[in-house]
Design an enzyme around this catalytic site. Structure first.
Site, PDB file in Angstrom:
ATOM      1  N   ARG A 247       0.793  -1.184   0.067  1.00  0.00           N
ATOM      2  CA  ARG A 247      -0.021   0.010  -0.014  1.00  0.00           C
ATOM      3  C   ARG A 247       0.915   1.244  -0.011  1.00  0.00           C
ATOM      4  O   ARG A 247       0.671   2.222  -0.489  1.00  0.00           O
ATOM      5  CB  ARG A 247      -0.886   0.070   1.196  1.00  0.00           C
ATOM      6  CG  ARG A 247      -2.080   0.901   1.148  1.00  0.00           C
ATOM      7  CD  ARG A 247      -3.268   0.446   2.086  1.00  0.00           C
ATOM      8  NE  ARG A 247      -2.760   0.308   3.421  1.00  0.00           N
ATOM      9  CZ  ARG A 247      -2.886  -0.441   4.239  1.00  0.00           C
ATOM     10  NH1 ARG A 247      -3.797  -1.608   4.142  1.00  0.00           N
ATOM     11  NH2 ARG A 247      -2.475  -0.484   5.543  1.00  0.00           N
TER      12      ARG A 247
ATOM     13  N   TYR B  99     -13.080  24.987  -4.576  1.00  0.00           N
ATOM     14  CA  TYR B  99     -13.698  23.833  -5.341  1.00  0.00           C
ATOM     15  C   TYR B  99     -14.779  23.253  -4.819  1.00  0.00           C
ATOM     16  O   TYR B  99     -14.975  22.893  -3.729  1.00  0.00           O
ATOM     17  CB  TYR B  99     -12.471  22.698  -5.366  1.00  0.00           C
ATOM     18  CG  TYR B  99     -13.003  21.303  -6.182  1.00  0.00           C
ATOM     19  CD1 TYR B  99     -13.269  21.422  -7.483  1.00  0.00           C
ATOM     20  CD2 TYR B  99     -13.076  20.198  -5.554  1.00  0.00           C
ATOM     21  CE1 TYR B  99     -13.115  20.435  -8.376  1.00  0.00           C
ATOM     22  CE2 TYR B  99     -13.354  19.215  -6.090  1.00  0.00           C
ATOM     23  CZ  TYR B  99     -13.507  19.023  -7.642  1.00  0.00           C
ATOM     24  OH  TYR B  99     -13.645  17.819  -8.334  1.00  0.00           O
TER      25      TYR B  99
ATOM     26  N   ASP C 169      -5.597  24.936  -1.670  1.00  0.00           N
ATOM     27  CA  ASP C 169      -5.651  24.133  -2.871  1.00  0.00           C
ATOM     28  C   ASP C 169      -4.755  24.990  -3.939  1.00  0.00           C
ATOM     29  O   ASP C 169      -5.337  25.980  -4.243  1.00  0.00           O
ATOM     30  CB  ASP C 169      -7.112  23.868  -3.260  1.00  0.00           C
ATOM     31  CG  ASP C 169      -7.437  23.081  -4.507  1.00  0.00           C
ATOM     32  OD1 ASP C 169      -6.515  23.091  -5.294  1.00  0.00           O
ATOM     33  OD2 ASP C 169      -8.494  22.308  -4.680  1.00  0.00           O
TER      34      ASP C 169
ATOM     35  N   LYS D  26      -4.995  17.145 -12.798  1.00  0.00           N
ATOM     36  CA  LYS D  26      -4.806  18.283 -13.883  1.00  0.00           C
ATOM     37  C   LYS D  26      -3.493  18.218 -14.533  1.00  0.00           C
ATOM     38  O   LYS D  26      -3.308  17.379 -15.057  1.00  0.00           O
ATOM     39  CB  LYS D  26      -5.310  19.595 -13.222  1.00  0.00           C
ATOM     40  CG  LYS D  26      -6.754  19.414 -12.387  1.00  0.00           C
ATOM     41  CD  LYS D  26      -7.960  19.030 -13.296  1.00  0.00           C
ATOM     42  CE  LYS D  26      -9.328  18.929 -12.501  1.00  0.00           C
ATOM     43  NZ  LYS D  26      -9.774  19.585 -11.286  1.00  0.00           N
TER      44      LYS D  26
HETATM   45  C1  PLP Z   1     -10.478  19.212 -10.269  1.00  0.00           C
HETATM   46  C2  PLP Z   1     -10.029  19.694  -8.842  1.00  0.00           C
HETATM   47  C3  PLP Z   1     -10.217  19.005  -7.602  1.00  0.00           C
HETATM   48  C4  PLP Z   1     -10.514  17.592  -7.432  1.00  0.00           C
HETATM   49  O1  PLP Z   1      -9.695  16.603  -8.181  1.00  0.00           O
HETATM   50  P1  PLP Z   1      -9.900  15.410  -8.728  1.00  0.00           P
HETATM   51  O2  PLP Z   1      -8.919  14.545  -8.997  1.00  0.00           O
HETATM   52  O3  PLP Z   1     -10.930  15.605  -9.598  1.00  0.00           O
HETATM   53  O4  PLP Z   1     -10.831  14.559  -7.497  1.00  0.00           O
HETATM   54  C5  PLP Z   1      -9.906  19.757  -6.540  1.00  0.00           C
HETATM   55  N1  PLP Z   1      -9.408  21.080  -6.555  1.00  0.00           N
HETATM   56  C6  PLP Z   1      -9.585  21.906  -7.809  1.00  0.00           C
HETATM   57  C7  PLP Z   1      -9.351  23.255  -7.748  1.00  0.00           C
HETATM   58  C8  PLP Z   1      -9.853  20.977  -9.045  1.00  0.00           C
HETATM   59  O5  PLP Z   1      -9.938  21.921  -9.883  1.00  0.00           O
END
Ligand code: PLP
Length: 396
Positions: free
Chosen positions: A64, A117, A188, A213
């Protein structure tokens, strides 16, 4: 591999995890080490590694925890964010939930910027509230942030630039407030992806990433990361991380590592394309406002110039026309921008910003339809021509 020679971030991203020589040759790439368990060379080694893991160290004592592939990606993300410990999670959202679950206990309160988000609000309503953890939302542009801090506030959680409208926050100022009130500041950093923005260097304690992303960058991985610098905080997050059993596959770790190699060049091209699209939109008669911090007229432009090293391919714009059907027709008329959520891959995407989401953002005064574009790596002339034909089709 001599570490001292590789000081610049771009260089570090290219060489992170570079495999050792076995005999006279070595592969260029990090091997994908798939394993559900690990072997120990002695019972002493078994005890030693289990104890170190239990004490919070980033060592492997079971599948893990991953092996070389995971360590290489963690090292690269640490370099990117200026952190000392990276926790890899199966999605960006799970990186967010890990942050809240690790840092808060029943009775605690977190203050959250109102433009984060959006799924965080569902985590709040459907999970955190059930556990007796309270969140409240504040307008990051307002000067009276401190008025919202309570005696049980533990965490200040923000996103800069914000989702959908890219409101740039004054993170150093928020860090000062956090310090004054003994709060943990978490940000974030998916927009900046570590390369454009480094919250830990600006006073944040925790940086949260959706590697889904730009880090992976090819729309083929779901992944998140939580990055910290402070050892006590790392140990605290490690406990919740291990107990929740969070992990990612070696294959996905490899894909993100491969994406990271080209992150700087991809971002530069996304920015170059997006800036041209932003200028095109800004001059268009049907456009009310373009949201993109790299534009000189954007309210966040000065802070962006101060704290960021660049921009990416994300931008939004509002229509002059209030009729929502026109905005929908515009999106439907686009041919190169795929209709869909997410962003950060090589391809262009478009999405109508949900009015309910926009209503939560104190940053937005007007009530016009807003469309979000992710400007991909296609030839920008084609991307602008596509927008142009869609405008002409809908607003004849
Ligand atoms: C897409 C996104 C997330 C979440 O990511 P996932 O991998 O889709 O769960 C979190 N914060 C921001 C700013 C995002 O654009």
């Amino acid at each position: 591999m001599s570490k001292h020679l590789h000081k610049q971030l771009r260089t570090q991203l290219i060489h992170a995890g570079s495999p050792r020589f076995h005999g006279r040759i070595a592969p260029v790439n990090v091997p994908v080490v798939r394993t559900s368990t690990v072997r120990f060379d002695s019972t002493d080694a078994y005890d030693d590694l289990h104890h170190r893991r239990a004490a919070g160290e980033a060592v492997t004592s079971y599948g893990r925890h991953g092996m070389e592939t995971h360590r290489a990606l963690e090292d690269a993300i640490n370099a990117l964010e200026g952190g000392t410990r990276t926790f890899l999670t199966p999605s960006g959202l799970s990186a967010i939930s890990l942050t809240f679950l690790a840092l808060l206990s029943p009775g605690d309160h977190a203050l959250v910027s109102d433009s984060v988000y959006a799924p965080l609000r569902r985590l709040d309503q459907q999970v955190l509230q059930r556990l007796g953890i309270e969140l409240s939302y504040f307008s990051p542009g307002a000067s009276h942030v401190e008025e919202h801090i309570r005696s049980n506030t533990r965490l200040l959680y923000v996103e800069s630039p914000s989702s959908l409208l890219y409101e740039v926050l004054d993170l150093p100022r928020l860090a000062e407030i956090a310090q004054r009130h003994d709060l943990i500041l978490a940000a974030d950093n998916t927009w900046g992806s570590g390369y454009l923005y480094r919250p830990l260097q600006l006073g944040a304690h925790v940086s949260v990433l959706a590697a889904t992303k730009y880090i992976s960058g090819h729309s083929d991985v779901m992944q998140g990361a939580v990055v910290v610098e402070d050892a006590a905080l790392a140990a605290c997050i490690a406990r919740t991380y291990d107990n929740l059993g969070l992990t990612i596959s070696a294959d996905d770790a490899y894909l993100s590592l491969r994406g990271l190699r080209t992150l700087p060049v991809r971002l530069a091209q996304h920015q170059a394309n997006a800036l041209q699209v932003a200028h095109y939109l800004q001059d268009h008669a049907q456009v009310q406002r373009v949201f993109y911090p790299a534009l000189a007229g954007d309210p966040g432009h000065a802070l962006w110039r101060r704290d960021f090293s660049g921009a990416n391919g994300l931008l939004s714009f509002s229509f002059r026309e209030e009729e929502r059907e026109k905005a929908r027709a515009f999106v439907d008329a686009l041919k190169l921008y795929a209709i869909g959520a997410s962003w950060g891959g090589y391809e262009s995407l478009v999405q109508i910003a949900a009015p309910a989401r926009l209503a939560e953002h104190s940053y937005l005064a007007e009530n016009k339809p807003v469309v979000r574009l992710h400007v991909g790596l296609e030839d920008v002339r084609d991307l602008i021509a596509d927008l142009d034909q869609a405008f002409r089709t809908v607003f004849r």
